[in-house]
Scaffold this motif. Structure first.
Motif, short mmCIF file in Angstrom:
data_model
loop_
_atom_site.label_atom_id
_atom_site.label_comp_id
_atom_site.label_asym_id
_atom_site.label_seq_id
_atom_site.Cartn_x
_atom_site.Cartn_y
_atom_site.Cartn_z
N GLY A 85 0.66 -1.26 -0.05
CA GLY A 85 -0.10 -0.02 -0.05
C GLY A 85 0.67 1.34 0.22
N SER A 86 2.18 1.23 -0.06
CA SER A 86 2.83 2.55 0.07
C SER A 86 3.30 2.81 -1.38
CB SER A 86 4.36 2.14 0.70
OG SER A 86 4.17 1.97 2.22
N GLY A 87 3.49 4.01 -1.54
CA GLY A 87 3.79 4.75 -2.95
C GLY A 87 5.30 4.40 -3.29
N SER A 88 5.52 4.86 -4.44
CA SER A 88 6.65 4.33 -4.99
C SER A 88 7.64 5.67 -5.88
CB SER A 88 6.31 3.42 -6.25
OG SER A 88 5.80 2.24 -6.08
N PRO A 89 8.77 5.09 -6.00
CA PRO A 89 9.64 6.07 -6.72
C PRO A 89 9.31 6.10 -8.18
CG PRO A 89 10.96 4.45 -5.56
CD PRO A 89 9.60 4.19 -5.60
N LEU A 90 9.27 7.36 -8.66
CA LEU A 90 8.86 7.50 -10.34
C LEU A 90 10.12 7.73 -10.98
CD1 LEU A 90 5.71 9.67 -9.76
CD2 LEU A 90 5.84 7.39 -9.84
N GLN A 91 10.21 7.01 -12.18
CA GLN A 91 11.38 7.08 -12.97
C GLN A 91 11.27 7.70 -14.21
OE1 GLN A 91 13.30 3.49 -14.38
NE2 GLN A 91 15.23 4.34 -14.57
N PRO A 92 11.71 9.11 -14.81
CA PRO A 92 11.15 9.55 -15.99
C PRO A 92 11.68 8.68 -17.11
CG PRO A 92 12.15 11.16 -14.66
CD PRO A 92 12.58 9.69 -13.61
N VAL A 93 10.89 8.64 -18.22
CA VAL A 93 11.36 7.83 -19.50
C VAL A 93 10.81 8.67 -20.51
CG1 VAL A 93 11.03 5.66 -18.18
CG2 VAL A 93 8.80 6.68 -19.36
N ARG A 113 7.88 5.93 -15.02
CA ARG A 113 7.83 4.46 -14.90
C ARG A 113 7.53 4.26 -13.37
NH1 ARG A 113 11.95 -0.48 -15.26
NH2 ARG A 113 13.18 0.97 -14.23
N ILE A 114 6.52 3.74 -12.69
CA ILE A 114 6.22 3.49 -11.37
C ILE A 114 7.08 2.21 -10.90
CG2 ILE A 114 4.59 3.16 -9.90
CD1 ILE A 114 2.66 4.27 -11.47
N ILE A 115 7.86 2.33 -9.98
CA ILE A 115 8.95 1.68 -9.35
C ILE A 115 8.14 0.67 -8.37
CG2 ILE A 115 11.33 0.75 -8.72
CD1 ILE A 115 11.13 2.29 -11.27
N ARG A 116 7.97 -0.78 -8.76
CA ARG A 116 7.39 -1.66 -7.58
C ARG A 116 8.42 -2.57 -7.02
NH1 ARG A 116 3.95 0.54 -4.72
NH2 ARG A 116 3.02 -1.35 -4.17
N GLU A 117 8.15 -2.84 -5.98
CA GLU A 117 8.63 -4.16 -5.11
C GLU A 117 10.36 -4.12 -5.32
OE1 GLU A 117 6.78 -7.64 -6.77
OE2 GLU A 117 4.80 -6.98 -5.92
N LEU A 118 10.84 -2.99 -5.10
CA LEU A 118 12.33 -3.00 -5.21
C LEU A 118 12.75 -2.91 -3.67
CD1 LEU A 118 14.75 -2.44 -7.11
CD2 LEU A 118 14.16 0.28 -6.59
#
Length: 304
Positions: A85-93, A113-118
């Motif tokens: 349920g937590s937010g994510s880093p966003l990587q510009p593409v 790009r939404i980064i998940r499960e890192l």
């Protein structure tokens, strides 16, 4: 991914839980605060910030947090960024375009790009520090009586943060991952760090470098430099380490056991090292829950 299923929480009488948001580097972390239902307005209570391990969430620690709250403490559990349920880093593409009408050049439009499960240990450490910031601002919290609890990889993160944050007055970790990477994985991690710095590997890796039997993506470029063991001799707060006698993931002689030896070698340090026999790593949440949680509670009651 599906979260691991732990025994359900039976909320103790006299304990309340409130869902809150902890902000860390602009990312919203899903969190819960547990507290006694009845607290005098001027009461100053000890507080515990709690960190989960790889693949876990705020629910990993819910039974522990409720137990601590039932004993008159305030506890905060949170989910690390990019998980559940937590937010994510966003990587510009793609290309970045200036926003029409914006003259100062500080805004732009781009795809992300939404980064998940890192699994990024330094980001996890920053999130834990943000959780400490949050709990210090919580009503009825005594800022001079803050403890940190961590499990598995979260135990290593707890050690790393506690070694650099004098707000932490007592520490309890269980089945902790404290030793740095070694062998072929360490070699790969060093290569990932070099390639990332040179722009030859993704700064936010996704679905690469799979770890056996684990979900998500290890951020090897960060893990190459993450060494909680090197920070253990900086710990100056009472520290409880609980290990599983048959831990199959992190050899206890190289992790909790070694950390306890280092701590005991520093004059004046207070350390207690306990091994629960006959349980595996994840057994700490099942057969090991009762002795592990009670030992942590007793630690807080003695040192906070």
């Amino acid at each position: 991914m599906a979260e691991k299923v732990y025994p359900p929480l039976v909320m103790p009488e006299g304990v309340g839980r409130e869902r809150v948001t902890v902000w860390s580097g602009g990312i919203a972390l899903d969190a819960d605060v547990y507290r006694p239902s009845t607290v005098a307005p001027d009461a100053a209570l000890p507080a515990i910030v709690m960190g989960h391990g790889w693949g876990g969430s705020k629910l990993t620690a819910e039974r522990y947090a409720a137990l601590f709250a039932s004993a008159g403490m305030i506890a905060l559990t949170f989910t690390q960024s990019s998980w559940f349920g937590s937010g994510s880093p966003l990587q510009p593409v793609g290309d970045v375009r200036d926003v029409p009408g914006v003259e100062d050049g500080n805004e732009a439009l781009t795809r992300v790009r939404i980064i998940r499960e890192l699994v990024a240990p330094f980001a996890w450490a920053a999130n834990l520090r943000a959780a400490l910031d949050y709990i210090v601002g919580e009503p009825n919290v005594d800022p001079a009586r803050i403890g940190v609890w961590g499990t598995s990889l979260g135990g290593g993160v707890a050690v790393y943060v506690a070694a650099h944050d004098d707000r932490v007055k007592a520490l309890s970790v269980q089945v902790p991952a404290i030793a740095p990477l070694s062998g072929p994985m360490a070699q790969l991690a060093r290569k990932r760090a070099i390639d990332t710095a040179r722009g030859d590997f993704d700064a936010f890796p996704q679905d690469v470098d799979p770890w056996p039997d684990m979900e998500g993506t290890p951020h090897l470029a960060e893990l190459a430099h993450f060494d909680p063991m090197a920070q253990v001799d900086r710990l100056r707060m009472p520290t409880l380490i609980i290990d599983a006698g048959d831990d199959e993931l992190f050899p206890i002689a190289d992790n909790g056991g070694r950390a306890a030896e280092v701590l005991a070698s520093v004059p004046g340090n207070v350390v207690d090292y306990q091994v629960i026999p006959g349980i595996t790593h994840y057994g700490i949440y099942f057969d090991g829950y009762e002795p592990g949680s009670r030992a942590a509670l007793a630690w807080w009651e003695r040192h906070l």
